[in-house]
Scaffold this active site. Structure first.
Site, short mmCIF file in Angstrom:
data_model
loop_
_atom_site.label_atom_id
_atom_site.label_comp_id
_atom_site.label_asym_id
_atom_site.label_seq_id
_atom_site.Cartn_x
_atom_site.Cartn_y
_atom_site.Cartn_z
N GLU A 82 53.21 49.28 26.39
CA GLU A 82 52.74 48.07 25.73
C GLU A 82 52.24 48.47 24.35
O GLU A 82 52.00 49.65 24.10
CB GLU A 82 51.62 47.40 26.54
CG GLU A 82 50.37 48.23 26.72
CD GLU A 82 49.37 48.14 25.57
OE1 GLU A 82 49.32 47.09 24.89
OE2 GLU A 82 48.64 49.11 25.34
N SER A 125 44.97 50.94 26.15
CA SER A 125 45.08 51.15 24.71
C SER A 125 44.80 52.63 24.37
O SER A 125 45.49 53.51 24.85
CB SER A 125 44.13 50.20 23.97
OG SER A 125 44.41 50.16 22.60
N HIS A 151 47.58 44.33 25.78
CA HIS A 151 46.65 43.59 24.91
C HIS A 151 46.85 42.09 25.12
O HIS A 151 47.32 41.36 24.24
CB HIS A 151 46.87 43.99 23.45
CG HIS A 151 46.39 45.36 23.13
ND1 HIS A 151 47.12 46.49 23.43
CD2 HIS A 151 45.23 45.80 22.56
CE1 HIS A 151 46.45 47.57 23.04
NE2 HIS A 151 45.30 47.17 22.51
#
Length: 298
Positions: A201, A109, A271
């Protein structure tokens, strides 16, 4: 790309937060996990600190991360959680000692900022789950993290998505969170994708944002000499009252329709509870067929 030393029992892993605030209680499952693997744990001063949404001020987060980077006894730095904030401190960090004594930097992330920056310094990093997620992670996610850290062989074989583009390719794996990767364009942390395999992602984005980010990557030439594209979780996407007209997979396929590299969807990373570890900066072989997809390090 230089590979940090694999961990051995009794090595020390530091847990710090470069972004959002987090408590000691929230990372206790991760501490227990590391200790069960025979590792020691050093808790950074940012754990428990709070300045609005951040784990302390920018200066406090810099000082904490820098201390762990410079300490030769620390063999890996595990970022406690994402959110936002790493980009605010990246240019204040000094990687002089890191280059002399590299160590694994772990997370995903917002930690994509560190992955990309350290990649440009010539070092491998580990895109993997973080302490905030340990309790909800799958066994495969946690075992892949352990295998990657201790130098055990990791490879992945998954069922192919019907949207995949078939083909075989090889290249150094780069990438991470699409929003963060996009936000680094034009900076000294932006990664050159020529001849590489890109992993992306994302979470909690509007579909038109995904399209906008991919258009910018395309216009900057990020797909021109790409060897392959791996798409992990595109989780909790949103649409407007007037629909965009395509889902995340369709947006991605449209953005790269003129290119001929293999594409993998639904890869178990990002995630997701089943967030498998990926060593960024290491060469991989990607085989995409109608029925299965295999990723292995070479």
């Amino acid at each position: 790309m230089i590979q940090p030393a694999f961990l051995q029992k009794n090595d020390t892993v530091a847990i710090v937060s470069t972004a959002r605030k987090i408590t000691l209680e929230e990372i206790q499952p991760a501490i227990n996990l590391l200790k069960s693997w025979g590792l020691n744990v050093e808790i950074g001063k940012t754990i428990g600190l709070e300045e609005n949404q951040f784990a302390g001020s920018d200066a406090e987060r810099v000082t904490d991360f820098q201390k762990m980077v410079d300490n030769p006894k620390i063999k890996a730095i595990w970022c406690a959680r994402g959110g936002y904030g790493t980009v605010r401190i990246i240019d204040k960090l000094d990687f002089t000692e890191f280059k002399k004594n590299p160590k694994w930097i772990i997370g995903y992330s917002d930690v994509t900022v560190l992955h990309s920056h350290v990649h440009n310094l010539g070092f491998q990093t580990l895109h993997a789950t973080m302490p905030i997620n340990v309790e909800s992670n799958s066994e495969n996610a946690l075992s892949s993290l352990k295998s990657a850290l201790f130098g055990e062989s990791i490879s992945y074989k998954i069922t192919s998505s019907k949207e995949n583009k078939i083909g075989n390719t090889k290249g150094v794996l780069v990438g991470g969170n699409l929003s963060m990767f996009y936000s680094l364009l034009g900076s000294n942390s932006s990664v050159n994708t020529n001849g590489k395999i890109l992993f992306i992602e994302d979470l909690d984005e509007y579909l038109y944002h995904i399209d906008r980010m991919l258009m910018n990557l395309k216009r900057n030439g990020y797909f021109n000499n790409l060897k392959g594209l791996i798409v992990g979780g595109m989780t909790d996407m949103h649409d407007n009252a007037i629909p965009f007209g395509k889902n995340a997979k369709e947006i991605i396929l449209d953005a790269v329709s003129e290119y001929h590299f293999p594409i993998v969807f639904d890869f178990p990373a990002g995630h997701l509870n089943d967030n498998r570890a990926l060593v960024l900066g290491r060469k991989v072989e990607l085989e995409v067929s109608t029925n299965k997809t295999q990723l292995k390090y070479i």
